[in-house]
Design a protein around this motif. Structure first.
Motif, PDB file in Angstrom:
ATOM      1  N   ALA A 281      13.089  17.372  -5.412  1.00 27.92           N
ATOM      2  CA  ALA A 281      12.194  18.526  -5.446  1.00 27.92           C
ATOM      3  C   ALA A 281      12.219  19.266  -4.125  1.00 27.92           C
ATOM      4  N   SER A 282      12.364  20.561  -4.207  1.00 24.11           N
ATOM      5  CA  SER A 282      12.148  21.374  -3.021  1.00 24.11           C
ATOM      6  C   SER A 282      10.679  21.769  -3.020  1.00 24.11           C
ATOM      7  N   PRO A 283      10.119  22.066  -1.855  1.00 25.70           N
ATOM      8  CA  PRO A 283       8.689  22.365  -1.830  1.00 25.70           C
ATOM      9  C   PRO A 283       8.389  23.586  -2.690  1.00 25.70           C
ATOM     10  N   PRO A 284       7.315  23.545  -3.439  1.00 27.49           N
ATOM     11  CA  PRO A 284       6.995  24.694  -4.272  1.00 27.49           C
ATOM     12  C   PRO A 284       6.668  25.898  -3.386  1.00 27.49           C
TER      13      PRO A 284
ATOM     14  N   ASN B 165       7.571   9.588  -7.443  1.00 26.61           N
ATOM     15  CA  ASN B 165       8.434   8.409  -7.320  1.00 26.61           C
ATOM     16  C   ASN B 165       9.793   8.851  -6.764  1.00 26.61           C
ATOM     17  N   ALA B 166      10.123   8.370  -5.583  1.00 23.40           N
ATOM     18  CA  ALA B 166      11.348   8.821  -4.921  1.00 23.40           C
ATOM     19  C   ALA B 166      12.593   8.521  -5.751  1.00 23.40           C
ATOM     20  N   ASN B 167      12.544   7.464  -6.552  1.00 23.51           N
ATOM     21  CA  ASN B 167      13.706   7.142  -7.381  1.00 23.51           C
ATOM     22  C   ASN B 167      13.976   8.234  -8.412  1.00 23.51           C
ATOM     23  N   MET B 168      12.898   8.828  -8.942  1.00 23.18           N
ATOM     24  CA  MET B 168      13.075   9.907  -9.915  1.00 23.18           C
ATOM     25  C   MET B 168      13.759  11.099  -9.249  1.00 23.18           C
ATOM     26  N   GLY B 169      13.443  11.305  -7.986  1.00 28.68           N
ATOM     27  CA  GLY B 169      14.032  12.420  -7.254  1.00 28.68           C
ATOM     28  C   GLY B 169      15.520  12.245  -6.999  1.00 28.68           C
ATOM     29  N   LYS B 170      15.985  10.988  -7.069  1.00 31.02           N
ATOM     30  CA  LYS B 170      17.416  10.739  -6.841  1.00 31.02           C
ATOM     31  C   LYS B 170      18.285  11.153  -8.030  1.00 31.02           C
ATOM     32  N   LEU B 171      17.686  11.167  -9.225  1.00 30.46           N
ATOM     33  CA  LEU B 171      18.462  11.460 -10.440  1.00 30.46           C
ATOM     34  C   LEU B 171      19.095  12.837 -10.342  1.00 30.46           C
ATOM     35  N   GLN B 172      20.252  12.961 -10.935  1.00 34.61           N
ATOM     36  CA  GLN B 172      20.961  14.230 -10.899  1.00 34.61           C
ATOM     37  C   GLN B 172      20.774  14.994 -12.203  1.00 34.61           C
ATOM     38  N   ALA B 173      20.468  16.267 -12.097  1.00 35.14           N
ATOM     39  CA  ALA B 173      20.389  17.176 -13.252  1.00 35.14           C
ATOM     40  C   ALA B 173      19.711  16.492 -14.432  1.00 35.14           C
ATOM     41  N   GLY B 174      19.996  16.918 -15.625  1.00 34.66           N
ATOM     42  CA  GLY B 174      19.361  16.333 -16.800  1.00 34.66           C
ATOM     43  C   GLY B 174      20.164  15.149 -17.299  1.00 34.66           C
ATOM     44  N   TYR B 175      19.527  14.348 -18.126  1.00 35.65           N
ATOM     45  CA  TYR B 175      20.268  13.297 -18.795  1.00 35.65           C
ATOM     46  C   TYR B 175      21.344  13.991 -19.632  1.00 35.65           C
TER      47      TYR B 175
ATOM     48  N   GLN C  63      17.219   0.495  -7.770  1.00 30.37           N
ATOM     49  CA  GLN C  63      18.304  -0.408  -7.341  1.00 30.37           C
ATOM     50  C   GLN C  63      19.354   0.303  -6.484  1.00 30.37           C
ATOM     51  N   THR C  64      19.331   1.626  -6.501  1.00 33.72           N
ATOM     52  CA  THR C  64      20.438   2.388  -5.900  1.00 33.72           C
ATOM     53  C   THR C  64      20.017   3.137  -4.643  1.00 33.72           C
ATOM     54  N   GLY C  65      21.017   3.623  -3.943  1.00 36.86           N
ATOM     55  CA  GLY C  65      20.772   4.563  -2.869  1.00 36.86           C
ATOM     56  C   GLY C  65      20.755   5.985  -3.413  1.00 36.86           C
ATOM     57  N   LEU C  66      20.898   6.927  -2.506  1.00 37.73           N
ATOM     58  CA  LEU C  66      20.916   8.333  -2.903  1.00 37.73           C
ATOM     59  C   LEU C  66      22.237   8.688  -3.580  1.00 37.73           C
TER      60      LEU C  66
ATOM     61  N   LYS D 258      27.024  13.388  -3.051  1.00 37.01           N
ATOM     62  CA  LYS D 258      27.654  14.504  -3.758  1.00 37.01           C
ATOM     63  C   LYS D 258      29.161  14.528  -3.600  1.00 37.01           C
ATOM     64  N   ASP D 259      29.655  14.157  -2.404  1.00 38.49           N
ATOM     65  CA  ASP D 259      31.091  14.268  -2.152  1.00 38.49           C
ATOM     66  C   ASP D 259      31.906  13.352  -3.069  1.00 38.49           C
ATOM     67  N   ILE D 260      31.382  12.145  -3.301  1.00 38.62           N
ATOM     68  CA  ILE D 260      32.140  11.222  -4.153  1.00 38.62           C
ATOM     69  C   ILE D 260      31.534  11.103  -5.555  1.00 38.62           C
ATOM     70  N   GLU D 261      30.460  11.827  -5.793  1.00 38.06           N
ATOM     71  CA  GLU D 261      29.798  11.844  -7.102  1.00 38.06           C
ATOM     72  C   GLU D 261      29.366  10.448  -7.557  1.00 38.06           C
ATOM     73  N   LYS D 262      28.866   9.667  -6.626  1.00 36.89           N
ATOM     74  CA  LYS D 262      28.402   8.314  -6.933  1.00 36.89           C
ATOM     75  C   LYS D 262      27.063   8.057  -6.253  1.00 36.89           C
ATOM     76  N   PHE D 263      26.288   7.149  -6.834  1.00 37.97           N
ATOM     77  CA  PHE D 263      25.072   6.686  -6.177  1.00 37.97           C
ATOM     78  C   PHE D 263      25.422   5.557  -5.211  1.00 37.97           C
ATOM     79  N   GLY D 264      24.681   5.481  -4.121  1.00 34.12           N
ATOM     80  CA  GLY D 264      24.844   4.364  -3.209  1.00 34.12           C
ATOM     81  C   GLY D 264      24.391   3.067  -3.866  1.00 34.12           C
TER      82      GLY D 264
END
Lengths: 477, 477
Positions: A62-65, A78-88, A215-218, A221-227
């Motif tokens: 989220a960017s600040p409103p 929940n910071a984990n929700m913020g890690k998700l990319q785009a929509g399912y 369970q994951t990191g952020l 973007k460069d490798i298109e993978k979660f930590g």
């Protein structure tokens, strides 16, 4: 703006204030249409707009409103929700399909996309569900809460039908409302402090549920993978089976065979290596066998066909693709009593507690349908439907092969994995949709290893599959 | 050994190796019966017993196994699972009921225990489900995956039936397979780093799902509470509404009204105070209105009747206790678009992502039943069933009152909360079961604030309720 940029949510102007239509598909990634602009204007005219309008994409960090006049809670997102990319992935495809239909209202759009079954459920199965539903209105036939683990008869039927002579008992079977839901319950069971491995590409729910559990990191973007996720590359070069000498040790290994999306199936020899790998590393395999009924050669239909697997594996499966139960919702998970954590505590006891606390059993009507599936007539009827879809698969494979594409999968699975070397999957997805009104699935939606591929699903009426293949021939010939 | 000790799992010798029967109820808290001893002996004779035999109780903090000869994974057990105490309450009661029936095979055991509906589902509703099931075997009527958020018509119907004029729209409604499942999905949404408050006593799924998510500390045996949960004491003295001046600020406030187990219902004035409290603290209320149709006075049926609630509350509800859908599985959760996290991000967008990733929609057949519930005939039929259960409640209240007990709840709820001052709830539970063959629910199973109480459920056939009351009069007169 490129399609990839749109998918990753880079600077697309959209209203983040939810409108009925955008929530219906969950992604909120659409350009500002006249109606959404109207909604925005209408909301802005109210004294207290709900969450304010702002730019950015709803499911990214989220960017600040830029505007917020109503009450805000003090609860942190929940910071984990913020890690998700785009929509399912699949709701996003549904959204694009809807947008296409708005653009071409007269087009006959055919979906070979989200892997949704299309053929009617055999009557022997629906009748059993109708009878069960009707019985619930009688004193004799009414039943309330069932066992959270599922009806005893159904558990026994699954054990004897799919795990005969494999040492799996009724008590090892947990009936559920589908494999996707069980994957999430398994993640709850494992908790945040495990590391998992997935095939790359793979069904997105494994990675996304892992992100949600923390369970994951952020996302990198460069490798298109979660930590902190081990991506086990599955390519044409390695026959879509990972080179295990290059895979690091993890706690959990998600493994799907026949595979979604590549359609490839691991051989007995390969699965023996996988079980050996898990035993050596002390890992737990979560084996997704949701497509096992599509296997027509001697590849194992269950991980428990491999000696020693019961001490290192959980198996999750589903009636969805066997019986057309995608909407009815019925699946199961096998947690053998032999599987224990490092302290010797049985995994099944904790999973049982999860099921009792976070779930209340699958619908009793769906379970009656499941029992009918396992009757001799039900098994025969399901087999006929699977055979039908497998004929579709052959038609699709033949089409792409005749067009000169390298085509994988399709033999033991309802998915055909088509290579478009050097091209972006989303570009190919968009090209096919725009020019032929066909919905496919972009391979990169399943992980970076899927880039350059398109998944074509064989779920469809025969006429539609034939028509789709005709259009593909026109486009690519 | 006292009953409380048995419930808390102190030194009861049991096999922790799962047997089919013990898993069926999940708790594993039974004394070593001849059959379990047989199983133990049989397993010990095998070359590689699955997890080894050991003493201790399966759902408590694991003690190290005394024997382990098979393969052990290196995956650590999720520490949060180890924090949970004994079995989930209701499977434990079912287990005790089964044990009683083994002891007294000829007894007519009547359950006023787990709150399971007993009356047939009205025919207008089951017919709609039977028709839907049957339609799934036709080309015209077949449907696969539905929207994860539920059928549009059902969402709209829930909004217009239960939230008319409250500003809740179709898009705010998420249809689910029941409130218990949604509570767990809400915990996934909030994540591990929140602190929650619960009414004490309360429905055990709130606390247990919080423990599983890692929001809590360890269980503190001396005070019978988990660390990092705010227990809001609800007693006869405060009219079962917490003294909010003594409640610390938390992120999340679980609040159930009409309450399970106390049967008390918060008034408009009390809920206004609760909403004000949440607004001042920046908290989110998760309001459980699963029993709202039992309200017969002017108490609010939804938290959204309180001005300002949409910016601080989520509401979860269910067809289970309205339509007898405990086994059919259908519920919903309302997440208003006005509710935002501290950074302004809409809660509904994250919940939508949870629903799309961890769930695949409620069964389409159950949803067809839900639509029928909301038809004029369905609403009337549900009302009749609720009226029937409310008559049961009156009979139970009258019985205990005539016996001189202090009785609470029961007016706007299907639960009667009976005080046995100075006595252990589990002792009273055991006394009633042993002497009258009636199953009730021990109040302390809902939290320390329930000690000394018994919950009596009004779900039952009329004849059984009358017979139960007769036996209670014989016991306590």
């Amino acid at each position: 703006m490129s399609l990839m940029a749109a998918v990753q949510g880079v600077s697309t102007p959209v209203t983040s204030t939810r409108s009925p239509a955008s929530l219906g598909h969950g992604a909120g990634l659409r350009p500002a249409s006249p109606s959404s602009l109207f909604l925005r204007a209408r909301r802005a005219a109210k004294p207290s707009p709900p969450a304010g309008d702002r730019r950015g994409v709803c499911h990214c960090v989220a960017s600040p409103p830029t505007e917020q006049t109503g009450h805000k809670t003090k609860v942190s997102r929940n910071a984990n929700m913020g890690k998700l990319q785009a929509g399912y992935l699949f709701p996003e495809i549904a959204r694009r399909r809807s947008a296409h239909m708005l653009k071409y209202p007269d087009a006959h759009v055919i979906s070979l996309g989200i892997g949704d079954t299309t053929e009617p459920i055999p009557e022997v199965i629906t009748s059993a569900m109708a009878v069960k539903a009707q019985e619930l209105s009688t004193f004799e036939g009414y039943s309330g809460y069932g066992a959270e683990q599922g009806d005893k008869k159904l558990r026994a039927g699954i054990a004897s039908t799919y795990y005969k002579d494999l040492g799996i008992e009724e008590s090892d079977i947990f009936v559920s409302d589908g494999a996707k839901c069980d994957i999430s319950r398994l993640q709850l069971l494992f908790g945040a402090n495990v590391k998992m491995a997935v095939q790359d590409p793979s069904y997105p729910a494994y990675v996304d549920s892992s992100v949600i559990m923390g369970q994951t990191g952020l996302y990198q973007k460069d490798i298109e993978k979660f930590g902190n996720i081990e991506y086990m590359r599955c390519t044409a070069e390695n026959g879509f089976f990972p080179d295990l000498t290059k895979v690091s040790k993890t706690d959990i290994i998600f493994f799907c065979s026949p595979n979604n999306p590549t359609g490839s199936t691991a051989s007995r020899d390969q699965l023996t290596k996988l079980v050996q790998f898990a035993r050596e590393n002390g890992s737990i395999i979560v084996y997704d066998s949701a497509y096992s009924m599509y296997i027509s050669d001697d590849s194992p239909r269950s991980i428990f066909e491999i000696p020693g697997a019961k001490e290192v594996a959980i198996e999750t499966s589903s009636f969805s693709k066997f019986a057309g139960f995608t909407g009815v919702r019925l699946g199961w998970t096998v947690v053998p009593k032999e599987l224990v954590f490092s302290d010797g505590f049985p995994v099944a006891k904790d999973f049982n507690r999860i099921v009792c606390t976070c779930f209340n059993g699958a619908s009793n009507i769906a379970q009656a349908g499941g029992l009918a599936c396992l009757s001799p007539e039900g098994l025969k009827a399901m087999d006929d439907v699977v055979t039908f879809y497998k004929e579709n698969t052959e038609i699709i494979v033949e089409t792409f092969t005749s067009l000169g594409f390298n085509v994988y999968g399709g033999k033991n699975a309802p998915y055909v994995w088509v290579h478009f070397p050097g091209r972006s999957s989303w570009d190919v997805f968009a090209e096919i949709l725009e020019k032929t009104h066909l919905v496919t699935t972009p391979g990169s939606g399943f992980g970076p290893g899927g880039e350059g591929f398109i998944r074509v699903s064989a779920f469809g009426h025969r006429g539609n599959v034939l028509e789709a293949c005709k259009r593909l021939k026109q486009l690519y010939q």
